[in-house]
Design a protein around this motif. Structure first.
Motif, PDB file in Angstrom:
ATOM      1  N   ILE A  55       4.686 -16.485   6.993  1.00 34.28           N
ATOM      2  CA  ILE A  55       3.747 -15.893   8.100  1.00 34.28           C
ATOM      3  C   ILE A  55       2.953 -14.923   7.386  1.00 34.28           C
ATOM      4  O   ILE A  55       1.749 -14.708   8.137  1.00 34.28           O
ATOM      5  N   SER A  56       3.357 -14.280   6.377  1.00 34.51           N
ATOM      6  CA  SER A  56       2.493 -13.167   5.987  1.00 34.51           C
ATOM      7  C   SER A  56       1.367 -13.572   5.365  1.00 34.51           C
ATOM      8  O   SER A  56       1.259 -14.457   4.504  1.00 34.51           O
ATOM      9  N   ASP A  57       0.426 -12.582   5.183  1.00 30.97           N
ATOM     10  CA  ASP A  57      -0.834 -12.663   4.559  1.00 30.97           C
ATOM     11  C   ASP A  57      -0.942 -11.802   3.369  1.00 30.97           C
ATOM     12  O   ASP A  57      -1.318 -12.318   2.257  1.00 30.97           O
ATOM     13  N   HIS A  58      -0.107 -10.864   3.169  1.00 27.27           N
ATOM     14  CA  HIS A  58      -0.027  -9.843   2.319  1.00 27.27           C
ATOM     15  C   HIS A  58       1.578  -9.354   2.256  1.00 27.27           C
ATOM     16  O   HIS A  58       2.035  -9.010   3.417  1.00 27.27           O
ATOM     17  N   VAL A  59       2.010  -9.026   1.051  1.00 31.81           N
ATOM     18  CA  VAL A  59       3.288  -8.619   1.011  1.00 31.81           C
ATOM     19  C   VAL A  59       3.491  -7.443   0.073  1.00 31.81           C
ATOM     20  O   VAL A  59       2.872  -7.217  -0.892  1.00 31.81           O
ATOM     21  N   ILE A  60       4.106  -6.374   0.574  1.00 33.86           N
ATOM     22  CA  ILE A  60       4.288  -4.936  -0.273  1.00 33.86           C
ATOM     23  C   ILE A  60       5.717  -4.953  -0.576  1.00 33.86           C
ATOM     24  O   ILE A  60       6.660  -5.124   0.446  1.00 33.86           O
ATOM     25  N   VAL A  61       6.039  -4.797  -1.723  1.00 30.97           N
ATOM     26  CA  VAL A  61       7.438  -4.658  -2.152  1.00 30.97           C
ATOM     27  C   VAL A  61       7.701  -3.174  -2.437  1.00 30.97           C
ATOM     28  O   VAL A  61       7.333  -2.405  -3.164  1.00 30.97           O
TER      29      VAL A  61
END
Ligand SMILES: Nc1ncnc2c1ncn2[C@@H]1O[C@H](COP(=O)(O)OP(=O)(O)OP(=O)(O)O)[C@@H](O)[C@H]1O
Length: 284
Positions: free
Chosen positions: A229-235
């Protein structure tokens, strides 16, 4: 693209004594998007939320929420004013409902500020007159809307503490939405959910994004939720950003795979995490 910015985090640093929990973190989250913040345990994810929602005053950095009426600096706002003045709502890793109140009451209490304003802090509120009566009716309508949306309409009169765990999680999200946020921060909303509940959560969060146009920041260990469901992921890893991009790019990023596998431990990744990160679970 600039118009679409909802949240800008610039050079955020949070130190607890000698421990650097967040180290010079910068990222942007857009309106009507789901931005996930992932990373191993202790990476600093919840600390980011605590800075955004005023639980902590950041050691350094700037947190700008681009509200409809202009930018707001969250780190300069008193914590308790952030939900009302800046439209940031959150849910918690360990559910924090008013367990002695009914399900409906939890959603009315969330609208307390608006109701108090409508009462003008006067006797009109007590006697249910004028603006207050209208505001109270609207508050009940909003609560009913969210009860329906999270599938809890028939449990409206239950004590919140008696709801099954998955329903409590959904009620917490409904309560946050009753404050009309422009940014919804969700701290591990899928924790403890079974696969069916987790799939329902995905649908609910996508609807909050697509139908309500609310931007979500999502901390989640369940990679199937994050990747679907994410549009954008920050790790994050040890408080530093190690990757920032769309789910496909992030799950193939060697630095991300390394962070999850660890450099020295012999631990194997749980198969479901490995599958979502595109690695062989026994590769270490
Ligand atoms: N109030 C505090 N005082 C001291 N150290 C803290 C405090 N809050 C967080 N920390 C430390 O900051 C680091 C980051 O913690 P944080 O809870 O943000 O990680 P996280 O990524 O949310 O972890 P998890 O996935 O386990 O919830 C940890 O080392 C934690 O022990």
């Amino acid at each position: 693209m600039t118009d679409n910015k909802l949240l800008e985090v610039e050079h955020l640093t949070m130190r607890f004594g000698g421990l650097v929990a967040i180290d010079d973190l910068s990222f942007t989250a857009n309106k009507s998007e789901i931005t996930a913040i992932i990373g191993p345990n202790g990476a600093g994810k919840t600390t980011v939320f605590n800075c955004l929602t005023g639980f902590y005053v950041p050691t350094e950095g700037r947190l700008t929420l681009h509200a409809n009426d202009g930018p707001r600096l969250l780190e300069r706002t008193e914590g308790f004013r952030i939900p009302r003045n800046n439209g940031v709502a959150r849910t918690f890793q360990n559910i924090r409902l008013f367990t002695g109140m009914t399900v409906l009451e939890n959603l009315i209490v969330a609208q307390h500020n608006r109701l108090m304003e409508a009462s003008a802090f006067s006797i009109a509120g007590l006697f249910n007159l004028g603006r207050y009566a209208k505001a109270e009716k609207e508050a009940i309508e909003k609560a009913k809307f969210w009860l329906n949306k999270v599938g809890l309409y028939d449990q409206a009169d239950w004590n919140a503490g008696n709801l099954p765990y998955g329903s409590q999680r959904r009620l917490e999200i409904a309560r946050a939405m009753c404050t009309d946020p422009s940014l919804l921060c969700l701290d591990e909303p899928a924790a403890g959910l079974n696969p069916r509940e987790s799939a329902e959560l995905n649908i609910l969060l996508q609807s909050i994004r697509d139908d309500q146009g609310v931007g979500c920041l999502l901390i989640e260990h369940d990679m199937s939720v994050v990747m679907q469901i994410s549009d954008h992921v920050i790790v994050l890893d040890y408080g530093r950003k190690i990757a920032d991009g769309n789910p496909d790019a992030v799950k193939n990023d060697p630095a991300v795979i390394r962070a999850y596998l660890g450099e020295e431990e012999d631990d194997e990744l749980p198969p479901e995490v490995a599958a979502d990160l595109n690695v062989d679970p026994n590769a270490h």
